[in-house]
Design a protein around this motif. Structure first.
Motif, mmCIF file in Angstrom:
data_model
loop_
_atom_site.group_PDB
_atom_site.id
_atom_site.type_symbol
_atom_site.label_atom_id
_atom_site.label_comp_id
_atom_site.label_asym_id
_atom_site.label_seq_id
_atom_site.Cartn_x
_atom_site.Cartn_y
_atom_site.Cartn_z
ATOM 1 N N UNK A 63 41.506 34.098 44.453
ATOM 2 C CA UNK A 63 42.593 34.809 43.789
ATOM 3 C C UNK A 63 42.993 34.131 42.491
ATOM 4 N N UNK A 64 43.470 34.949 41.554
ATOM 5 C CA UNK A 64 44.133 34.413 40.393
ATOM 6 C C UNK A 64 45.578 34.067 40.732
ATOM 7 N N UNK A 65 46.301 33.546 39.763
ATOM 8 C CA UNK A 65 47.690 33.145 39.995
ATOM 9 C C UNK A 65 48.654 34.327 39.971
ATOM 10 N N UNK B 200 51.264 35.817 32.789
ATOM 11 C CA UNK B 200 51.795 35.299 34.042
ATOM 12 C C UNK B 200 53.071 36.011 34.436
ATOM 13 N N UNK C 73 45.391 43.514 43.938
ATOM 14 C CA UNK C 73 46.358 43.593 45.029
ATOM 15 C C UNK C 73 47.768 43.583 44.444
ATOM 16 N N UNK D 226 39.004 42.793 42.932
ATOM 17 C CA UNK D 226 40.086 43.474 43.651
ATOM 18 C C UNK D 226 41.402 43.316 42.892
ATOM 19 N N UNK E 202 49.716 40.546 50.506
ATOM 20 C CA UNK E 202 49.101 41.386 49.469
ATOM 21 C C UNK E 202 48.596 42.709 50.040
ATOM 22 N N UNK F 2 37.917 35.430 49.399
ATOM 23 C CA UNK F 2 38.250 35.818 48.033
ATOM 24 C C UNK F 2 38.729 34.591 47.279
ATOM 25 N N UNK G 71 48.081 40.693 41.909
ATOM 26 C CA UNK G 71 47.053 39.678 42.081
ATOM 27 C C UNK G 71 45.670 40.272 41.864
ATOM 28 N N UNK H 252 51.664 42.407 45.629
ATOM 29 C CA UNK H 252 52.392 41.657 46.649
ATOM 30 C C UNK H 252 53.890 41.742 46.359
#
Lengths: 117, 109
Positions: free
Chosen positions: A108-110, A9, A35, A33, A43, A106, A91, A37
């Motif tokens: 997204x993960x955290x 994280x 990304x 994907x 993102x 999408x 991300x 940010x």
């Protein structure tokens, strides 16, 4: 159903050190994907995979960034060596629907928050 | 490169107020999506609009896609503190989803 899982994280590293991020997409999602940010920004796409093939890596700084998606499931994103300007949230997202996500969006993960000092 | 401009960049309001945020581009998109992102989390999809002129409602949120499919708006009625977050619009074109920079919304009790 588990969502998109990312680890770690948080990561703090010194400049010029290597770093790696890991992503486990939603089961059955063939498109993945990465990304980046930056603070206060939206993102920006780094790379898109269809199964194990990288189909769009035009925005990936290839001199220091690399990615892989072995067996078309999990993916790792690596930076070597890291620079101060790489500090950002990274991300991972996945989608189905033929890989376009146009109708389903999408998931997204955290994210992984990277700080380079 | 397809660019999406969002406005305002930051909005601070009191609970119960109404607000509208905008997403504009010079490019045509086959569809447009709105996401909300809370601190420390990834964006979460709210809605997808596909047809020019389309209006979609999600409880107190109303989304509209422009007739020419170049712009969109998000209207929130009677905002609540739980609406606080970064609202991102994202447009589909050339098999890629392009995000705007977002509107940071803060709703105070």
């Amino acid at each position: 159903e588990a969502g998109v899982v990312q680890s770690p994280r948080y990561k703090i590293i010194e400049k010029k050190q290597p770093v790696a991020f890991w992503c486990n997409p939603i089961s059955g999602h063939n498109t993945l994907y990465w990304y980046r940010q930056n603070l206060g920004q939206g993102p920006e796409l780094l790379i898109r995979y269809e199964n194990e093939e990288a189909v769009d890596d035009s925005q990936l700084p290839k001199d220091r960034f690399s990615a892989e998606r072995l067996k078309g499931v999990d993916s790792t994103l690596k930076i070597q060596p890291a620079e101060l300007g790489d500090s950002a949230v990274y991300l991972c997202a996945s989608s189905s629907s033929g890989g376009r996500g146009e109708n389903y969006g999408y998931t997204f993960g955290s994210g992984t928050r990277l700080t380079v000092v | 490169t397809q660019l999406l401009e969002q406005s305002p960049q930051f909005l601070s309001i009191q609970e119960g107020e109404n607000l509208t945020v905008y997403c504009n581009s010079s490019s045509v998109f086959s569809s447009l999506q709105w996401y909300r992102q809370e601190p420390g989390e990834g964006p979460v999809l709210l809605v997808t609009v596909v047809t020019g002129g389309e209006v979609k409602k999600l409880k107190r949120l109303t989304f509209q896609f422009g007739d020419a499919r170049k712009d969109s708006s998000l209207h929130i009625t009677a905002a609540q503190p739980g609406d606080t977050g970064l609202y991102l619009c994202a447009g589909w074109g050339y098999s890629t989803l392009t995000f705007g920079k977002g509107t940071m919304l803060l709703v105070s009790p």
